[in-house]
Scaffold this active site. Sequence first.
Site, mmCIF file in Angstrom:
data_model
loop_
_atom_site.group_PDB
_atom_site.id
_atom_site.type_symbol
_atom_site.label_atom_id
_atom_site.label_comp_id
_atom_site.label_asym_id
_atom_site.label_seq_id
_atom_site.Cartn_x
_atom_site.Cartn_y
_atom_site.Cartn_z
ATOM 1 N N ASP A 64 40.311 8.967 37.660
ATOM 2 C CA ASP A 64 39.797 10.301 37.433
ATOM 3 C C ASP A 64 40.228 10.694 36.035
ATOM 4 O O ASP A 64 41.323 10.338 35.598
ATOM 5 C CB ASP A 64 40.330 11.293 38.468
ATOM 6 C CG ASP A 64 39.355 12.427 38.685
ATOM 7 O OD1 ASP A 64 38.424 12.257 39.480
ATOM 8 O OD2 ASP A 64 39.511 13.488 38.041
ATOM 9 N N TYR A 91 31.198 12.072 27.846
ATOM 10 C CA TYR A 91 31.590 12.781 26.633
ATOM 11 C C TYR A 91 31.789 11.865 25.430
ATOM 12 O O TYR A 91 32.173 12.324 24.351
ATOM 13 C CB TYR A 91 32.879 13.576 26.879
ATOM 14 C CG TYR A 91 32.725 14.729 27.844
ATOM 15 C CD1 TYR A 91 31.985 15.853 27.499
ATOM 16 C CD2 TYR A 91 33.337 14.699 29.095
ATOM 17 C CE1 TYR A 91 31.845 16.917 28.369
ATOM 18 C CE2 TYR A 91 33.202 15.767 29.983
ATOM 19 C CZ TYR A 91 32.460 16.865 29.610
ATOM 20 O OH TYR A 91 32.328 17.922 30.479
ATOM 21 N N ASP A 92 31.532 10.574 25.580
ATOM 22 C CA ASP A 92 31.747 9.627 24.478
ATOM 23 C C ASP A 92 31.071 10.048 23.165
ATOM 24 O O ASP A 92 31.657 9.876 22.098
ATOM 25 C CB ASP A 92 31.286 8.224 24.864
ATOM 26 C CG ASP A 92 32.238 7.526 25.831
ATOM 27 O OD1 ASP A 92 33.232 8.146 26.270
ATOM 28 O OD2 ASP A 92 31.980 6.350 26.158
#
Length: 185
Positions: free
Chosen positions: A69, A144-145
């Site tokens: 996570d 979110y890369d």
Amino acid sequence: MQEWNDVYFVSSNKHKYLEAKEIMSSFGIRLGFFQASLLEIQSDSLSAIAKTKALDAFSKCKKPVIIEDDALVISSLGGFPGPYSSYVFDTIGNKGVIDLVKGNRSAKFHATISYCDKKRKPILFEGITPGKIAKKISGKGWGYDPIFVPRGKTKTYAQIPDKNAISHRYRALAKFASWFVRTRR
């Protein structure tokens, strides 16, 4: 180098598994994949979420498991989205996050790996990569890369070919791998 193939990565996110598989192979660990949606409690604690997911994963897989996570923590937003990162990504996406961040762009990516088997309660391994939120979406990547720039780099995770060697996920998985190999000797 001895190979282990008795641990499964449990997730509904194949992208996370593929990154974890590549990282674990560098430690001589073959990682199986058990695709499942896991119970995700609502909590401000990434550790509590990861422990709950690991217990649920083990109950479904019945073999030693790891789950991962993660949380994007943005300083100027008081740590938001934190453990709510998936929900925020699904609702406002990368553009929405960029629009929220004004001034201080400092951020961190946290990853928590939780291991569980029939003998142990969940054991946690954490990795953190400091960085910042980019001013625009750059590169093709998942999650979110395309907006996270690790400290010391000028490009986003999505633009960095060796992301798996520096990511928050790598740092957490490296700690897990070291422990796992040591306990299997």
